[in-house]
Write a protein that holds these residues in place. Structure first.
Motif, short mmCIF file in Angstrom:
data_model
loop_
_atom_site.label_atom_id
_atom_site.label_comp_id
_atom_site.label_asym_id
_atom_site.label_seq_id
_atom_site.Cartn_x
_atom_site.Cartn_y
_atom_site.Cartn_z
N PRO A 44 1.00 -1.24 0.21
CA PRO A 44 0.25 -0.23 -0.33
C PRO A 44 0.75 1.34 0.06
N SER A 45 1.75 1.17 0.36
CA SER A 45 2.59 2.45 0.62
C SER A 45 3.58 2.88 -1.07
N ASP A 46 3.22 1.73 -2.44
CA ASP A 46 3.93 1.72 -3.09
C ASP A 46 3.40 1.95 -4.43
N ILE A 47 2.61 3.50 -4.52
CA ILE A 47 2.09 4.67 -5.74
C ILE A 47 2.34 3.99 -6.39
N HIS A 48 3.78 4.09 -7.04
CA HIS A 48 4.41 3.85 -8.31
C HIS A 48 4.18 2.77 -8.61
N THR A 49 5.00 1.83 -8.40
CA THR A 49 4.51 0.20 -9.04
C THR A 49 2.95 -0.18 -9.97
N LEU A 50 2.20 0.69 -8.51
CA LEU A 50 0.72 -0.21 -8.78
C LEU A 50 0.56 1.06 -10.18
N GLY A 51 0.23 2.51 -10.35
CA GLY A 51 0.19 3.52 -11.25
C GLY A 51 1.12 2.61 -12.77
N LYS A 52 2.23 2.40 -12.71
CA LYS A 52 3.46 1.73 -13.85
C LYS A 52 2.79 0.28 -14.55
N PHE A 53 2.19 -0.60 -13.00
CA PHE A 53 1.50 -1.27 -13.56
C PHE A 53 0.38 -1.46 -14.26
N CYS A 60 -5.52 2.78 -23.42
CA CYS A 60 -5.69 4.28 -23.34
C CYS A 60 -5.18 4.92 -22.38
N LYS A 61 -5.05 6.34 -22.47
CA LYS A 61 -4.21 7.34 -22.25
C LYS A 61 -4.92 7.54 -21.02
N CYS A 62 -5.50 7.12 -20.06
CA CYS A 62 -6.30 7.48 -19.32
C CYS A 62 -5.69 7.66 -17.86
N LEU A 63 -4.55 6.71 -18.03
CA LEU A 63 -3.58 7.29 -16.23
C LEU A 63 -2.16 8.06 -17.00
N ASP A 64 -1.98 7.64 -17.83
CA ASP A 64 -0.38 8.95 -18.35
C ASP A 64 -0.09 10.10 -17.26
N ARG A 65 -1.39 10.86 -16.42
CA ARG A 65 -1.56 12.01 -16.14
C ARG A 65 -0.95 11.37 -14.39
#
Length: 94
Positions: A44-53, A60-65
């Protein structure tokens, strides 16, 4: 993600699990399931890995931002040494 990080993380853990089972059982590209990849997806502390995965797997490009917001945050992992002295066993990954 719109604040639904826990739901996204749960889906990510299942996706990682299926990817690992497929790699071992179907494609035979690895000998064992890599539990660290599954555990890292559940951190739960690692939002970077979640976003990248999610960004890599959603066409789609919805997660680029969102990814731009988190890409400079540290990637965190767990230390699996039972004698680890690091608080909560959280270590920065490279």
């Amino acid at each position: 993600l719109e604040g639904n990080d826990d739901s996204a993380r749960t889906c990510t853990v299942f996706a990682r699990w299926f990817e690992q089972c497929t790699a071992v059982g179907l494609h035979k590209t690895q000998a064992l399931i890599n539990r660290v990849k599954i555990d890292d997806a559940n951190n739960p502390s690692d939002i970077h890995t979640l976003g990248k995965f999610l960004r890599k797997r959603i066409p789609c490009k919805c997660l680029d931002r969102k990814y731009k917001e988190v890409k400079d945050t540290a990637k965190l992992g767990f230390c699996y040494n039972p004698e680890c002295t690091i608080p909560n066993g959280q270590v920065e990954r490279s």
